[in-house]
Scaffold this motif. Structure first.
Motif, PDB file in Angstrom:
ATOM      1  N   CYS A 253       7.926   7.847  79.883  1.00 33.12           N
ATOM      2  CA  CYS A 253       8.925   8.581  80.660  1.00 33.12           C
ATOM      3  C   CYS A 253       8.449  10.006  80.889  1.00 33.12           C
ATOM      4  CB  CYS A 253      10.267   8.594  79.930  1.00 33.12           C
ATOM      5  SG  CYS A 253      11.082   6.989  79.890  1.00 33.12           S
TER       6      CYS A 253
ATOM      7  N   GLN B 136       8.730  13.981  80.999  1.00 32.47           N
ATOM      8  CA  GLN B 136       9.453  15.027  80.272  1.00 32.47           C
ATOM      9  C   GLN B 136      10.467  15.699  81.196  1.00 32.47           C
ATOM     10  OE1 GLN B 136       6.375  17.625  78.672  1.00 32.47           O
ATOM     11  NE2 GLN B 136       6.385  16.497  76.752  1.00 32.47           N
TER      12      GLN B 136
ATOM     13  N   GLY C 172      17.437   4.741  73.067  1.00 32.84           N
ATOM     14  CA  GLY C 172      16.890   5.549  74.162  1.00 32.84           C
ATOM     15  C   GLY C 172      16.680   4.691  75.378  1.00 32.84           C
TER      16      GLY C 172
ATOM     17  N   THR D 184      12.358  13.999  79.018  1.00 34.70           N
ATOM     18  CA  THR D 184      12.700  12.823  78.215  1.00 34.70           C
ATOM     19  C   THR D 184      11.696  12.699  77.072  1.00 34.70           C
ATOM     20  OG1 THR D 184      13.539  11.719  80.192  1.00 34.70           O
ATOM     21  CG2 THR D 184      13.112  10.348  78.260  1.00 34.70           C
ATOM     22  N   LYS D 185      12.196  12.520  75.870  1.00 35.97           N
ATOM     23  CA  LYS D 185      11.312  12.482  74.706  1.00 35.97           C
ATOM     24  C   LYS D 185      10.675  11.106  74.537  1.00 35.97           C
ATOM     25  CE  LYS D 185      15.058  11.398  71.440  1.00 35.97           C
ATOM     26  NZ  LYS D 185      15.838  11.893  70.283  1.00 35.97           N
ATOM     27  N   ARG D 186       9.582  11.084  73.814  1.00 37.56           N
ATOM     28  CA  ARG D 186       8.899   9.840  73.489  1.00 37.56           C
ATOM     29  C   ARG D 186       9.624   9.133  72.344  1.00 37.56           C
ATOM     30  NH1 ARG D 186       3.422  10.894  75.041  1.00 37.56           N
ATOM     31  NH2 ARG D 186       3.641  11.590  77.207  1.00 37.56           N
TER      32      ARG D 186
ATOM     33  N   GLU E  24      13.533   7.853  87.365  1.00 36.87           N
ATOM     34  CA  GLU E  24      13.432   9.270  86.981  1.00 36.87           C
ATOM     35  C   GLU E  24      13.254  10.151  88.213  1.00 36.87           C
ATOM     36  OE1 GLU E  24      10.872   9.409  83.195  1.00 36.87           O
ATOM     37  OE2 GLU E  24      10.770   7.299  83.820  1.00 36.87           O
TER      38      GLU E  24
ATOM     39  N   TYR F 213      15.709   4.571  78.880  1.00 37.15           N
ATOM     40  CA  TYR F 213      14.540   4.276  79.704  1.00 37.15           C
ATOM     41  C   TYR F 213      13.290   4.049  78.858  1.00 37.15           C
ATOM     42  CZ  TYR F 213      17.632   5.948  83.402  1.00 37.15           C
ATOM     43  OH  TYR F 213      18.697   6.118  84.247  1.00 37.15           O
ATOM     44  N   GLN F 214      13.159   4.822  77.785  1.00 36.21           N
ATOM     45  CA  GLN F 214      11.993   4.633  76.915  1.00 36.21           C
ATOM     46  C   GLN F 214      11.971   3.225  76.325  1.00 36.21           C
ATOM     47  OE1 GLN F 214      14.546   6.903  76.499  1.00 36.21           O
ATOM     48  NE2 GLN F 214      13.838   8.625  75.254  1.00 36.21           N
TER      49      GLN F 214
END
Length: 292
Positions: free
Chosen positions: A269, A271, A250, A273-275, A51, A252-253
């Motif tokens: 991750c 933001q 998703g 990027t969402k959870r 990231e 990376y998550q």
């Protein structure tokens, strides 16, 4: 140099806490997991998977330090220092070189429509300032920057540019590069196409899914190099089933959530990027149970 720096590298993930700060202990766990459990040959630090383009210069330096401090002497270390800000790229390149990184890598400068002379000057400037080896990070799907065979040849005229991380689906260009520049390193940058790249005699691979699928990636690479294509193909099928599930959930998550099932404090991750939802967490665990 090819013998020294070839092999399978994890594009290193970074653990962030719920507020988006670097979780140092978790990041060290990820590094140890890659070295001791995934048995990778090297770590590619500061790339997209970490990231990197969402964090500050000082945070990038901190990650470079942690990876060197934890991984020194155990695996090869390559620092991705590329930035649309050339001064930052030089600063990071000097820092990584002083730390003792085996080589630098830099994404092609992006967003603005730089011409080839500007791109060449970007690489030469980083090299001149650091004296370190350079691996071009070629990922046109994200940067919008394409390079031709002749342009790669012109870049390779700088003896410090030793290769390319080839994250592109144009395997005609990959084959032409391999034939034209047998003494330069080519790393496969698409995990889902490791077998295809290995058949063309790349020197290794750099991938995000190797954080959880590194053992299988090494097996695919080794089998393909040994001419055992049928066996490698079966492993690539399984790998791509896993990758398909990861991408749908998703990228990376999901990889971080899978690492958590393997006992690693992989964190969250950053933001925007969402959870993962509860359903997404369950899906990640199911992928781990089925494929790993």
């Amino acid at each position: 140099m090819k013998t020294k720096l070839g092999g399978i590298y994890s594009a290193l993930m970074v653990a962030y806490d719920e507020d988006g700060n670097i979780n140092e202990n978790g990041t060290r766990e990820i590094i140890r997991h890659n070295i001791h459990k995934m048995e990778v040959d090297g770590l590619y630090v500061g790339g997209s998977t970490g990231e990197n383009f969402m964090i500050s210069t000082e945070e990038k330096k901190r990650i470079l330090y942690i990876a060197m401090d934890e991984g020194r002497g155990q695996v090869k270390l390559m620092a991705q220092v590329g930035s649309v800000n050339l001064k930052e790229a030089v600063e990071l390149g000097k820092y990584a070189t002083d730390l003792g990184y085996d080589a630098l890598s830099a994404v092609t400068p992006f967003y603005y429509k730089f011409d080839f002379e500007e791109i060449k000057n970007y690489y030469n400037t980083i090299i001149e300032a650091t004296g370190n080896y350079m691996v071009i990070y070629f990922i046109p799907s994200l940067t919008g920057v394409n390079l031709s065979l002749d342009q790669f040849g012109e870049l390779f005229e700088n003896e410090k540019i030793i290769g390319v991380k080839f994250s592109h689906g144009d395997f005609f260009l990959l084959e032409r590069l391999r034939k034209a520049y047998p003494d330069h390193l080519i790393y496969a940058g698409l995990d889902e196409m490791m077998l295809s790249a290995a058949v063309l005699h790349v020197d290794g691979g750099i991938g995000s899914t190797y954080n959880v699928n590194g053992i299988r990636a090494k097996q695919i690479y080794t089998l393909a190099k040994g001419g055992k294509i049928k066996e490698a193909r079966e492993l690539q099928h399984t790998t791509n089933d896993l990758i398909e599930g990861i991408l749908a959930n998703g990228l990376y998550q999901t990889i971080k959530e899978i690492m958590k099932t393997q006992g690693v404090d992989a964190g969250y991750c950053r933001q925007p990027t969402k959870r993962l939802s509860e359903e997404g967490i369950i899906a990640a665990k199911e992928l781990a149970e089925k494929y790993l």
